[in-house]
Design a protein around this motif. Structure first.
Motif, PDB file in Angstrom:
ATOM      1  N   LYS A 110       0.826  -1.209   0.000  1.00 37.87           N
ATOM      2  CA  LYS A 110       0.000   0.000   0.000  1.00 37.87           C
ATOM      3  C   LYS A 110       0.857   1.254   0.000  1.00 37.87           C
ATOM      4  N   THR A 114       0.306   3.684  -3.058  1.00 37.33           N
ATOM      5  CA  THR A 114      -0.476   4.902  -2.783  1.00 37.33           C
ATOM      6  C   THR A 114       0.277   5.935  -1.965  1.00 37.33           C
ATOM      7  N   ILE A 124      -6.113   1.625  -4.088  1.00 37.09           N
ATOM      8  CA  ILE A 124      -5.118   0.753  -4.722  1.00 37.09           C
ATOM      9  C   ILE A 124      -5.531   0.478  -6.165  1.00 37.09           C
ATOM     10  N   ASP A 144      -4.579  -5.915  -6.120  1.00 38.26           N
ATOM     11  CA  ASP A 144      -3.592  -6.191  -5.070  1.00 38.26           C
ATOM     12  C   ASP A 144      -2.414  -6.980  -5.637  1.00 38.26           C
TER      13      ASP A 144
END
Length: 182
Positions: A110, A114, A124, A144
């Motif tokens: 993450k 981001t 995401i 993901d």
């Protein structure tokens, strides 16, 4: 270099494949391996579906490296154990395919995608779409997995430099050899 990202899950395992040429990243493929057609209580067959799916993805796209999400400890211990088995199945399939496997936590992925570790799935998805110049957002599991592949693409040059300096090599003292500690 072609990188395969895997987001393990017992019902839905996400995968994402990207190419890295210098700092340029290019989308190749993404999707999910679903086990919902297999009877819920039949864990061995569900794991086989995941294993066979990863082997097929490896044969089709022939990646040079793989990255897998590290399982977090959940509030529900049974769910954590099941997810751990799915993750172990994924890692085993990748290693059987002779792929080097890098592991990243959800927080690391993450942050890499981001800029902060508490990003929502939608954030995401949007950032992966932008980074890979996709026409639409990928599904959450595929996003993901693509995020894990992107994370590895960003981290691998630094990791390779550290490995060349012998900083990352595992120490052998206190480890087991032939079933005995030394």
């Amino acid at each position: 270099m072609r990188i395969l990202g895997i987001d393990p899950g017992l019902q839905t395992t996400g995968f994402g494949v990207i190419d890295m040429d210098g700092s340029k990243l290019t989308y190749v493929a993404s999707g999910v391996i679903r086990t919902d057609k297999v009877q819920q209580g039949n864990l061995p067959n569900r794991l086989k579906v995941i294993y066979d799916g990863i082997v097929e993805i490896n044969q089709r796209y022939q990646p040079n490296a793989a990255s897998v999400e590290i399982v977090f400890v959940n509030v529900n211990p049974q769910a954590t154990l099941l997810l751990g088995q799915a993750r172990g199945c994924c890692v085993t399939a990748l290693v059987t395919c002779n792929l080097p496997v890098a592991e990243y936590t959800a927080l690391q992925m993450k942050k890499a995608i981001t800029g902060h570790g508490r990003a929502a799935k939608s954030q995401i998805q949007e950032m992966v779409k932008r980074m890979l110049k996709l026409p639409s957002v990928p599904g959450p599991d595929a996003a993901d997995a693509l995020g894990l592949a992107i994370t590895h693409a960003h981290a691998s040059p630094s990791m390779n430099k550290l490995a060349a300096l012998d900083v990352l090599n595992r120490k052998t003292h206190g480890m087991y050899r032939d079933g005995r500690s030394h």
